[in-house]
Design a protein around this motif. Structure first.
Motif, mmCIF file in Angstrom:
data_model
loop_
_atom_site.group_PDB
_atom_site.id
_atom_site.type_symbol
_atom_site.label_atom_id
_atom_site.label_comp_id
_atom_site.label_asym_id
_atom_site.label_seq_id
_atom_site.Cartn_x
_atom_site.Cartn_y
_atom_site.Cartn_z
ATOM 1 N N ILE A 89 0.845 -1.198 0.000
ATOM 2 C CA ILE A 89 0.000 0.000 0.000
ATOM 3 C C ILE A 89 0.878 1.245 0.000
ATOM 4 C CG2 ILE A 89 -1.567 1.369 1.445
ATOM 5 C CD1 ILE A 89 -2.987 -1.228 2.178
ATOM 6 N N HIS A 90 1.891 1.256 0.832
ATOM 7 C CA HIS A 90 2.796 2.401 0.886
ATOM 8 C C HIS A 90 3.499 2.588 -0.456
ATOM 9 C CE1 HIS A 90 5.824 5.142 2.592
ATOM 10 N NE2 HIS A 90 5.026 5.245 3.643
ATOM 11 N N PHE A 91 3.936 1.489 -1.056
ATOM 12 C CA PHE A 91 4.606 1.519 -2.354
ATOM 13 C C PHE A 91 3.706 2.141 -3.411
ATOM 14 C CE2 PHE A 91 5.253 -0.333 -6.522
ATOM 15 C CZ PHE A 91 6.624 -0.381 -6.700
ATOM 16 N N THR A 92 2.492 1.629 -3.543
ATOM 17 C CA THR A 92 1.645 1.989 -4.680
ATOM 18 C C THR A 92 1.034 3.370 -4.536
ATOM 19 O OG1 THR A 92 1.091 -0.372 -4.687
ATOM 20 C CG2 THR A 92 -0.072 1.020 -6.250
ATOM 21 N N CYS A 93 0.688 3.765 -3.320
ATOM 22 C CA CYS A 93 0.125 5.103 -3.110
ATOM 23 C C CYS A 93 1.195 6.187 -3.162
ATOM 24 C CB CYS A 93 -0.587 5.176 -1.755
ATOM 25 S SG CYS A 93 -2.145 4.267 -1.647
ATOM 26 N N GLY A 94 2.446 5.831 -2.842
ATOM 27 C CA GLY A 94 3.423 6.871 -2.588
ATOM 28 C C GLY A 94 4.555 7.060 -3.569
ATOM 29 N N PHE A 95 4.826 6.081 -4.449
ATOM 30 C CA PHE A 95 6.029 6.242 -5.286
ATOM 31 C C PHE A 95 5.900 7.440 -6.221
ATOM 32 C CE2 PHE A 95 3.510 3.519 -8.153
ATOM 33 C CZ PHE A 95 3.711 4.148 -9.373
ATOM 34 N N THR A 96 4.700 7.690 -6.745
ATOM 35 C CA THR A 96 4.541 8.824 -7.653
ATOM 36 C C THR A 96 4.650 10.153 -6.905
ATOM 37 O OG1 THR A 96 3.171 9.731 -9.424
ATOM 38 C CG2 THR A 96 2.010 8.902 -7.508
ATOM 39 N N TYR A 97 4.138 10.185 -5.656
ATOM 40 C CA TYR A 97 4.236 11.387 -4.824
ATOM 41 C C TYR A 97 5.705 11.743 -4.592
ATOM 42 C CZ TYR A 97 3.727 14.417 -0.706
ATOM 43 O OH TYR A 97 3.792 15.461 0.180
ATOM 44 N N ASN A 98 6.497 10.764 -4.152
ATOM 45 C CA ASN A 98 7.903 11.030 -3.862
ATOM 46 C C ASN A 98 8.671 11.444 -5.110
ATOM 47 O OD1 ASN A 98 7.522 10.387 -1.184
ATOM 48 N ND2 ASN A 98 8.214 8.279 -1.410
ATOM 49 N N THR A 99 8.397 10.768 -6.213
ATOM 50 C CA THR A 99 9.096 11.095 -7.458
ATOM 51 C C THR A 99 8.770 12.516 -7.908
ATOM 52 O OG1 THR A 99 9.028 8.765 -8.122
ATOM 53 C CG2 THR A 99 9.454 10.386 -9.848
ATOM 54 N N PHE A 100 7.508 12.889 -7.772
ATOM 55 C CA PHE A 100 7.061 14.222 -8.170
ATOM 56 C C PHE A 100 7.669 15.292 -7.274
ATOM 57 C CE2 PHE A 100 4.116 17.765 -8.635
ATOM 58 C CZ PHE A 100 3.799 17.740 -9.990
ATOM 59 N N VAL A 101 7.633 15.065 -5.963
ATOM 60 C CA VAL A 101 8.070 16.084 -5.005
ATOM 61 C C VAL A 101 9.585 16.201 -4.954
ATOM 62 C CG1 VAL A 101 8.176 16.629 -2.527
ATOM 63 C CG2 VAL A 101 5.998 15.970 -3.576
ATOM 64 N N PHE A 102 10.281 15.065 -4.959
ATOM 65 C CA PHE A 102 11.711 15.097 -4.693
ATOM 66 C C PHE A 102 12.572 15.357 -5.915
ATOM 67 C CE2 PHE A 102 10.526 12.112 -1.055
ATOM 68 C CZ PHE A 102 10.385 13.182 -0.177
ATOM 69 N N MET A 103 12.027 15.137 -7.140
ATOM 70 C CA MET A 103 12.907 15.325 -8.282
ATOM 71 C C MET A 103 12.213 15.834 -9.531
ATOM 72 S SD MET A 103 16.036 15.286 -9.034
ATOM 73 C CE MET A 103 16.480 16.125 -10.543
ATOM 74 N N TRP A 104 11.259 15.094 -10.066
ATOM 75 C CA TRP A 104 10.830 15.335 -11.432
ATOM 76 C C TRP A 104 9.535 16.126 -11.571
ATOM 77 C CZ3 TRP A 104 14.642 15.166 -14.424
ATOM 78 C CH2 TRP A 104 15.638 14.203 -14.301
ATOM 79 N N GLY A 105 8.932 16.543 -10.458
ATOM 80 C CA GLY A 105 7.703 17.327 -10.551
ATOM 81 C C GLY A 105 7.938 18.736 -11.049
ATOM 82 N N MET A 106 8.896 19.432 -10.451
ATOM 83 C CA MET A 106 9.173 20.812 -10.850
ATOM 84 C C MET A 106 9.637 20.902 -12.300
ATOM 85 S SD MET A 106 9.029 23.956 -9.668
ATOM 86 C CE MET A 106 9.162 23.955 -7.875
#
Length: 437
Positions: free
Chosen positions: A225-242
């Motif tokens: 659950i943590h994996f599937t709900c959160g990997f896109t959030y972390n990727t967006f916030v920490f590197m590739w979102g901006m």
């Protein structure tokens, strides 16, 4: 203790932990919002800067289980204090070096220090608060991450832009020293008069105990659950979102910053709602997580398939759904909490936390390598290249949903052996019809 008749000391202990976590997230997210400044300082590309984030997140994920075992042995006070000090040292090192090898060392230290905080705060909750309050307070604790992310945008980035890389980071690092001092002086592992919340396993027994935690389906379901709900959030916030919002969607950096702030605020609003639903409907927690995942898949599909730049309204919707994914990861912690003894929650929650950070580490790395390959090593990327890079999420969602369904079935079989049966939706509908008639 009666519900919400908790002692003042409980709120003080929790509040200090929340502050320490917000500080850790602020430092964790600094490179995500100051990636361009980091590239300029180290004289490299955004793709290389992404490896800083990958390394940090990889260390964070790998450190979760051993840190969790240490947490079960030594308690939250010692681990939060140590983690805050390590985080501060890491940021000081990153501030004063200008060569890549030492910068990588700084990110390794940051990953270790960061890994000590959130799990430690979660472990305090069952000791100081009633079971019904814990899911909501777990989500509110997670909201501190949103506060930390806002601080990364609103505090660390302006400090770097106005004072320079070194001075800006050094000023921001004062917060870590404050967090460590407060944790050492103010946090207690358990209320006065209660038995210790730590265990005295020998070092030889610890691997066997951790293995038992890993094999439990509640821990495994929490991980997926943590994996599937959160990997896109972390990727967006920490590197590739901006970069995606600015380059691929043509937003100005200030407007993209507003969307990042909206993401943090929306996560703060969604957290207590998801926590309340988790507490009120414990047999449907995994369904709630799957609804969050479904919303992520649908919204990302719409944005990535949109010809050209997506409308601002659709980007706002994307940010809001990603924001819900953050609190959605918190559903995973409720399964070990209700299935394992509290003396094993450090290791179990460590496994759960590793979920989204394992996924985001791999995804950030894949996106960075992919972008460098298709761009031919250019220092900047095109809108289409970034859009294609974000499609790499698809297999992560497929694997994650499969993991949730498989481990949920295993946990429900164990629950059935203990006399707890989860009714099917048809049975629920029949019950509602009989009640109304």
């Amino acid at each position: 203790m009666n519900s919400f008749a908790h002692s003042r000391m409980a709120w003080v202990v929790w509040g200090i932990g929340v502050f320490a976590y917000a500080v850790a997230v602020m430092h964790r997210g600094a490179l995500g919002v100051a990636g361009l400044e980091a590239a300029a300082h180290f004289g490299t590309t955004a793709g290389v800067v992404s490896t800083f984030v990958v390394l940090q997140l990889a260390v964070y994920a790998v450190a979760q289980v051993p840190v969790g075992a240490m947490l079960d042995r030594f308690g939250s006070r010692a681990v939060i204090t140590t983690g805050s000090l390590i985080t501060g040292v890491a940021q000081v090192l990153l501030a004063v070096v200008d060569d890549l090898p030492l910068a990588y060392v700084a990110r390794v230290l940051l990953g270790i220090g960061d890994a000590c905080i959130f799990n430690s705060v979660l472990r305090l909750l069952p000791r100081w608060f009633t079971p019904r309050a814990v899911p909501v307070l777990s989500q509110v604790t997670g909201m501190a991450g949103a506060v930390g992310q806002i601080a990364a945008v609103g505090l660390v980035l302006p400090l770097i832009q106005h004072l320079g890389w070194t001075q800006g980071l050094l000023v921001a690092t004062i917060s870590s020293a404050l967090a460590a001092s407060m944790a050492l002086l103010g946090i207690r592992n358990a209320p006065p008069g209660q038995e210790s919340s730590t265990v005295a396993d020998s070092w030889r027994e610890m691997p066997r105990q951790v293995a038992g935690v890993l094999k439990h389906p509640a821990t495994q379901l929490g991980f997926w659950i943590h994996f599937t709900c959160g990997f896109t959030y972390n990727t967006f916030v920490f590197m590739w979102g901006m970069p995606y919002l600015v380059i691929s969607q043509g937003l100005t950096q200030p407007l993209a910053g507003v969307l990042f702030t909206l993401l943090s605020v929306a996560g703060m609003v969604a957290g207590p709602i998801i926590g309340t639903l988790t507490a009120r409907h414990p047999l449907r927690r995994s369904t709630l997580a799957l609804l969050v995942v479904g919303a992520l898949v649908v919204t990302w599909t719409a944005v990535l398939l949109w010809p050209g730049r997506a409308p601002l309204a659709l980007l706002v919707l994307l940010v809001l759904v990603i924001a819900v994914g953050g609190p959605g990861t918190g559903i995973g912690f409720d399964f070990p909490r209700t299935s394992l003894p509290h003396t094993r929650l450090g290791a179990a929650n460590g496994v759960v936390i590793a979920g989204s950070f394992t996924g985001s580490t791999v995804l950030i790395l894949l996106m960075g390598v992919f972008l460098d390959l298709i761009s031919g090593g250019r220092s900047s990327y095109t809108a289409d290249e970034l859009r294609l890079a974000w499609t790499l999420q698809a297999p992560f969602f497929i694997v994650g949903v499969a993991g949730i369904l498989t481990t949920r079935n295993a946990l429900r079989r164990r629950m059935a052996d203990d006399g707890v049966i989860v009714p099917t939706w048809r049975e629920v509908a029949d019950r509602i019809r009989r009640y109304r008639s």
